[in-house]
Scaffold this motif. Structure first.
Motif, PDB file in Angstrom:
ATOM      1  N   THR A  94      58.014 -30.517  68.603  1.00 16.86           N
ATOM      2  CA  THR A  94      57.703 -30.045  67.248  1.00 16.86           C
ATOM      3  C   THR A  94      57.378 -31.196  66.300  1.00 16.86           C
ATOM      4  O   THR A  94      56.689 -31.010  65.306  1.00 16.86           O
ATOM      5  CB  THR A  94      58.877 -29.258  66.653  1.00 16.86           C
ATOM      6  N   GLY A  95      57.922 -32.385  66.600  1.00 17.28           N
ATOM      7  CA  GLY A  95      57.726 -33.533  65.725  1.00 17.28           C
ATOM      8  C   GLY A  95      58.611 -33.521  64.493  1.00 17.28           C
ATOM      9  O   GLY A  95      58.441 -34.350  63.604  1.00 17.28           O
ATOM     10  N   VAL A  96      59.579 -32.607  64.451  1.00 19.36           N
ATOM     11  CA  VAL A  96      60.455 -32.471  63.283  1.00 19.36           C
ATOM     12  C   VAL A  96      61.890 -32.788  63.717  1.00 19.36           C
ATOM     13  O   VAL A  96      62.504 -32.022  64.459  1.00 19.36           O
ATOM     14  CB  VAL A  96      60.375 -31.062  62.686  1.00 19.36           C
ATOM     15  N   TYR A  97      62.415 -33.896  63.214  1.00 17.17           N
ATOM     16  CA  TYR A  97      63.740 -34.361  63.606  1.00 17.17           C
ATOM     17  C   TYR A  97      64.830 -33.985  62.612  1.00 17.17           C
ATOM     18  O   TYR A  97      66.005 -33.883  62.996  1.00 17.17           O
ATOM     19  CB  TYR A  97      63.728 -35.885  63.780  1.00 17.17           C
ATOM     20  N   TYR A  98      64.459 -33.828  61.358  1.00 17.24           N
ATOM     21  CA  TYR A  98      65.445 -33.599  60.305  1.00 17.24           C
ATOM     22  C   TYR A  98      64.683 -33.116  59.074  1.00 17.24           C
ATOM     23  O   TYR A  98      63.454 -33.235  59.016  1.00 17.24           O
ATOM     24  CB  TYR A  98      66.141 -34.926  59.954  1.00 17.24           C
ATOM     25  N   ASP A  99      65.391 -32.616  58.074  1.00 21.15           N
ATOM     26  CA  ASP A  99      64.696 -32.318  56.822  1.00 21.15           C
ATOM     27  C   ASP A  99      64.473 -33.591  55.999  1.00 21.15           C
ATOM     28  O   ASP A  99      63.783 -33.577  54.984  1.00 21.15           O
ATOM     29  CB  ASP A  99      65.437 -31.255  56.004  1.00 21.15           C
ATOM     30  N   ASP A 100      65.054 -34.702  56.462  1.00 20.81           N
ATOM     31  CA  ASP A 100      64.842 -36.017  55.877  1.00 20.81           C
ATOM     32  C   ASP A 100      64.542 -36.973  57.026  1.00 20.81           C
ATOM     33  O   ASP A 100      65.440 -37.354  57.768  1.00 20.81           O
ATOM     34  CB  ASP A 100      66.086 -36.465  55.102  1.00 20.81           C
ATOM     35  N   SER A 101      63.272 -37.307  57.206  1.00 21.64           N
ATOM     36  CA  SER A 101      62.888 -38.109  58.360  1.00 21.64           C
ATOM     37  C   SER A 101      61.882 -39.184  57.955  1.00 21.64           C
ATOM     38  O   SER A 101      61.874 -39.644  56.811  1.00 21.64           O
ATOM     39  CB  SER A 101      62.339 -37.213  59.477  1.00 21.64           C
ATOM     40  N   TYR A 102      61.008 -39.564  58.870  1.00 20.93           N
ATOM     41  CA  TYR A 102      60.077 -40.670  58.612  1.00 20.93           C
ATOM     42  C   TYR A 102      58.830 -40.456  59.462  1.00 20.93           C
ATOM     43  O   TYR A 102      58.885 -39.895  60.546  1.00 20.93           O
ATOM     44  CB  TYR A 102      60.741 -42.003  58.998  1.00 20.93           C
ATOM     45  N   ASP A 103      57.699 -40.903  58.924  1.00 19.18           N
ATOM     46  CA  ASP A 103      56.450 -40.867  59.683  1.00 19.18           C
ATOM     47  C   ASP A 103      55.698 -42.168  59.435  1.00 19.18           C
ATOM     48  O   ASP A 103      55.406 -42.518  58.291  1.00 19.18           O
ATOM     49  CB  ASP A 103      55.589 -39.670  59.278  1.00 19.18           C
ATOM     50  N   ARG A 104      55.384 -42.863  60.509  1.00 22.56           N
ATOM     51  CA  ARG A 104      54.735 -44.169  60.415  1.00 22.56           C
ATOM     52  C   ARG A 104      53.275 -44.077  59.998  1.00 22.56           C
ATOM     53  O   ARG A 104      52.669 -45.089  59.636  1.00 22.56           O
ATOM     54  CB  ARG A 104      54.847 -44.896  61.757  1.00 22.56           C
ATOM     55  N   LYS A 105      52.702 -42.865  60.044  1.00 23.43           N
ATOM     56  CA  LYS A 105      51.283 -42.707  59.739  1.00 23.43           C
ATOM     57  C   LYS A 105      51.015 -42.058  58.386  1.00 23.43           C
ATOM     58  O   LYS A 105      49.860 -41.984  57.966  1.00 23.43           O
ATOM     59  CB  LYS A 105      50.598 -41.890  60.840  1.00 23.43           C
ATOM     60  N   LEU A 106      52.042 -41.573  57.735  1.00 21.19           N
ATOM     61  CA  LEU A 106      51.867 -40.944  56.429  1.00 21.19           C
ATOM     62  C   LEU A 106      52.163 -41.939  55.305  1.00 21.19           C
ATOM     63  O   LEU A 106      52.735 -43.001  55.539  1.00 21.19           O
ATOM     64  CB  LEU A 106      52.766 -39.720  56.300  1.00 21.19           C
TER      65      LEU A 106
ATOM     66  N   THR B 284      78.365 -17.530  75.833  1.00 23.10           N
ATOM     67  CA  THR B 284      79.532 -18.311  75.436  1.00 23.10           C
ATOM     68  C   THR B 284      79.290 -19.815  75.475  1.00 23.10           C
ATOM     69  O   THR B 284      80.085 -20.581  74.925  1.00 23.10           O
ATOM     70  CB  THR B 284      80.738 -17.973  76.326  1.00 23.10           C
ATOM     71  N   ASP B 285      78.207 -20.259  76.122  1.00 27.83           N
ATOM     72  CA  ASP B 285      77.913 -21.698  76.174  1.00 27.83           C
ATOM     73  C   ASP B 285      76.486 -21.950  75.708  1.00 27.83           C
ATOM     74  O   ASP B 285      75.654 -22.498  76.433  1.00 27.83           O
ATOM     75  CB  ASP B 285      78.113 -22.242  77.595  1.00 27.83           C
ATOM     76  N   ALA B 286      76.216 -21.545  74.465  1.00 30.48           N
ATOM     77  CA  ALA B 286      74.897 -21.765  73.868  1.00 30.48           C
ATOM     78  C   ALA B 286      74.910 -23.059  73.072  1.00 30.48           C
ATOM     79  O   ALA B 286      75.873 -23.346  72.356  1.00 30.48           O
ATOM     80  CB  ALA B 286      74.529 -20.599  72.950  1.00 30.48           C
ATOM     81  N   ARG B 287      73.844 -23.828  73.182  1.00 30.98           N
ATOM     82  CA  ARG B 287      73.761 -25.129  72.518  1.00 30.98           C
ATOM     83  C   ARG B 287      72.544 -25.186  71.603  1.00 30.98           C
ATOM     84  O   ARG B 287      71.434 -24.784  71.983  1.00 30.98           O
ATOM     85  CB  ARG B 287      73.674 -26.247  73.560  1.00 30.98           C
ATOM     86  N   SER B 288      72.770 -25.707  70.420  1.00 32.31           N
ATOM     87  CA  SER B 288      71.700 -25.819  69.432  1.00 32.31           C
ATOM     88  C   SER B 288      70.892 -27.083  69.670  1.00 32.31           C
ATOM     89  O   SER B 288      71.089 -27.809  70.645  1.00 32.31           O
ATOM     90  CB  SER B 288      72.289 -25.828  68.019  1.00 32.31           C
ATOM     91  N   SER B 289      70.009 -27.357  68.737  1.00 32.56           N
ATOM     92  CA  SER B 289      69.135 -28.526  68.848  1.00 32.56           C
ATOM     93  C   SER B 289      69.906 -29.835  68.734  1.00 32.56           C
ATOM     94  O   SER B 289      71.012 -29.885  68.206  1.00 32.56           O
ATOM     95  CB  SER B 289      68.079 -28.487  67.735  1.00 32.56           C
ATOM     96  N   GLN B 290      69.305 -30.886  69.237  1.00 29.45           N
ATOM     97  CA  GLN B 290      69.745 -32.259  69.010  1.00 29.45           C
ATOM     98  C   GLN B 290      68.573 -33.015  68.423  1.00 29.45           C
ATOM     99  O   GLN B 290      67.538 -33.098  69.086  1.00 29.45           O
ATOM    100  CB  GLN B 290      70.193 -32.924  70.324  1.00 29.45           C
ATOM    101  N   PRO B 291      68.693 -33.543  67.202  1.00 33.91           N
ATOM    102  CA  PRO B 291      69.804 -33.454  66.263  1.00 33.91           C
ATOM    103  C   PRO B 291      70.067 -32.004  65.820  1.00 33.91           C
ATOM    104  O   PRO B 291      69.165 -31.177  65.843  1.00 33.91           O
ATOM    105  CB  PRO B 291      69.332 -34.306  65.085  1.00 33.91           C
ATOM    106  N   SER B 292      71.296 -31.779  65.369  1.00 34.06           N
ATOM    107  CA  SER B 292      71.695 -30.428  64.981  1.00 34.06           C
ATOM    108  C   SER B 292      71.522 -30.205  63.482  1.00 34.06           C
ATOM    109  O   SER B 292      72.365 -29.605  62.829  1.00 34.06           O
ATOM    110  CB  SER B 292      73.151 -30.185  65.386  1.00 34.06           C
ATOM    111  N   ASP B 293      70.415 -30.681  62.955  1.00 30.88           N
ATOM    112  CA  ASP B 293      70.082 -30.446  61.552  1.00 30.88           C
ATOM    113  C   ASP B 293      69.444 -29.065  61.406  1.00 30.88           C
ATOM    114  O   ASP B 293      68.970 -28.476  62.383  1.00 30.88           O
ATOM    115  CB  ASP B 293      69.113 -31.533  61.067  1.00 30.88           C
ATOM    116  N   SER B 294      69.388 -28.569  60.167  1.00 29.32           N
ATOM    117  CA  SER B 294      68.851 -27.229  59.936  1.00 29.32           C
ATOM    118  C   SER B 294      67.391 -27.089  60.346  1.00 29.32           C
ATOM    119  O   SER B 294      66.991 -26.058  60.889  1.00 29.32           O
ATOM    120  CB  SER B 294      69.000 -26.855  58.455  1.00 29.32           C
ATOM    121  N   PHE B 295      66.569 -28.105  60.083  1.00 26.92           N
ATOM    122  CA  PHE B 295      65.150 -27.990  60.421  1.00 26.92           C
ATOM    123  C   PHE B 295      64.915 -27.906  61.930  1.00 26.92           C
ATOM    124  O   PHE B 295      64.295 -26.954  62.404  1.00 26.92           O
ATOM    125  CB  PHE B 295      64.360 -29.136  59.792  1.00 26.92           C
TER     126      PHE B 295
END
Length: 491
Positions: free
Chosen positions: A103-115, A77-88
């Motif tokens: 995981t290094g994955v924050y959102y399906d739209d994010s940023y990488d300083r090395k790519l 009854t008190d389950a919590r999803s990821s933060q941020p709560s995006d689909s990825f």
């Protein structure tokens, strides 16, 4: 030709034309010697489903499929999803046992300083990383025109300026990889070809992937219900010992499943009735989703698999706000104006829904940006700004991790950063209870209905899946890194 199916029959006809090749299972690894090869896990995400939605639906509809699962399973009854709560990050919590810090994955739209940006020949470094319909060959076609277009992918200067596919963007392995390496069959169905993500760094985790493009539908609740039916048909084929197309024999997957989108679409387009009651649109989406789940459990029973299958029903994310009176649309451009007001050109990337992740061209200005945002807290409806030690503690150091945002803006509950003309009435991505307090129900063989009221996280689903299959939860890198525990009271 662009395909925009708007009815169930049109979607099913289009799906019949899609054929996906399933990979040959790898030889069983040593750590898979104890695998239960007669067991299966069916993972279901009803995107947007809150814990309260599940309990209310089951109470109102005691004969429903969800109510029946609750009576023979364990409801958290008190389950919590990821933060941020995006689909990825939401699906990765369920399948890697890790948070974005690992995981290094924050959102399906994010940023990488090395790519580097797509098409740049790596002449510049630092780029927005988008893994949704934007990377399709043709996002207007149900099969995405053939899948992902490598010309639209970011590039990695450190690897010969080669395209970065979603699976290679992920830093940790998945339950699909662990199962596949143990000689077990794996499958998954989701909403974009970019869910190649779940193949994990090996690129081979999901042997029978089915990811029809949701952007090819008309965006209505009815159209999304028909779209969900495609994936249900594919999973039924898998239960019957075939691949998702129904054209090729394969073992029933050890770990497989799908997401449902109709509830999420209803929440965004119609919202809830007063006092959090189900609107007609949400009620219809739930009814059709419930019936679809009932058809899957019936198929398991018909094939003699019910007593050998663990069903995990949850949600990648919730949706905010449930109370329509709390909705406040804030122009997302204001965020950029405040940041660039500190220093022109300072904003590298802003990802905003009912949260705002900010990457800066000069990370040393993060505290100054946070101060400027707080000074504009009233117009931006800000509750809290994460920066410095508070951000580093949860997500790692942006000075040393190319993926970590420099600043995270947490607005007051009900706030959505979007265009002022937007008509949506809810969104996800944020850290509020409406975003993260999701349904979680585990119905296994021989279980009896019970409730666990203590706090759990959806990251605990991944090691629980492996335990049920007789595999070592610590085979998951994120489980080892974060010490993720198996869910309590799972038999």
């Amino acid at each position: 030709m662009t395909i925009r199916p708007t009815s169930k029959s049109a979607l099913l006809a289009a799906a019949a034309a899609l054929v996906a090749a399933a990979a040959t299972p790898a030889a069983a690894a040593d750590f898979g010697a104890n695998a239960h090869r007669d067991r299966h896990v069916l993972l279901i995400s009803i995107d947007g489903l809150h814990a309260g939605d599940l309990s209310t639906w089951a109470a109102l509809h005691p004969g429903s499929a969800l109510a029946k699962l609750a009576r023979r399973g364990t409801t958290y009854t008190d389950a919590r999803s990821s933060q941020p709560s995006d689909s990825f990050p939401g699906i990765l919590a369920l399948t890697t046992g890790g948070t974005p810090k690992t995981t290094g994955v924050y959102y399906d739209d994010s940023y990488d300083r090395k790519l580097s940006p797509a098409g740049s020949a790596c002449k510049t470094v630092g780029t927005e990383v988008v893994f949704d319909e934007a990377v399709d060959v043709n996002s207007g076609a149900l099969d995405a025109g053939g899948g992902i277009d490598p010309a639209k992918l970011p590039l990695d200067p450190a690897k010969g300026c080669t395209p970065v596919y979603p699976h290679s963007f992920l830093r940790t392995n998945t339950v699909f990889e662990v199962a596949q390496q143990a000689g077990l069959t794996t499958a998954w169905a989701d909403k974009h070809p970019a869910y190649d993500l779940l193949n994990g760094p090996s690129g081979k985790g999901v042997q029978d992937a089915y990811n029809p493009e949701i952007a090819a539908t008309d965006g209505t609740v009815a159209g999304t219900i028909a779209y969900d039916a495609l994936k249900v048909a594919g999973v039924k084929n898998q239960i019957d010992g075939r691949d998702h197309t129904g054209t090729k024999a394969q073992p029933v997957p050890a770990v497989f499943g799908l997401n449902f989108q109709a509830v999420s679409v209803a929440q965004k387009t119609a919202g809830y009735a007063p006092k959090g009651a189900f609107s007609p649109e949400i009620a219809e989406a739930l009814a059709r989703t419930d019936a679809a789940i009932g058809s899957l459990t019936a198929e398991l029973r018909a094939k003699g698999l019910e007593k050998r299958t663990e069903i995990v029903l949850t949600a990648k994310h919730g949706q905010s706000p449930v109370d329509r009176s709390k909705l406040k649309i804030v122009d997302k451009k204001l965020l950029g104006s405040v940041v660039d007001g500190v220093k022109p050109g300072l904003l590298a990337q802003a990802t905003a829904d009912d949260v705002a992740l900010l990457w800066l061209t000069d990370g040393k200005q993060a505290e100054a940006v946070a101060a400027a945002l707080r000074a504009h807290a009233a117009e931006l409806n800000i509750d809290k700004v994460l920066v410095g030690p508070a951000l580093v503690k949860q997500f790692g150091n942006p000075a040393t991790d190319s993926r970590t945002p420099d600043v995270i803006v947490l607005p007051k509950a009900g706030t959505v950063y979007t265009k002022p003309t937007a008509t949506k009435v809810a969104e996800h991505g944020g850290f509020t209870a409406d975003d993260t307090h999701v349904a979680l129900l585990v119905a296994g063989p021989g279980g009896e209905g019970e409730k666990v009221t203590g706090r759990v996280d959806t990251t605990q689903v991944a090691p629980t899946i492996l335990k049920f299959l007789g595999l070592d939860p610590k085979a998951l890198a994120a489980v080892r890194a974060e010490g993720t525990k198996v869910l309590p009271d799972v038999r």
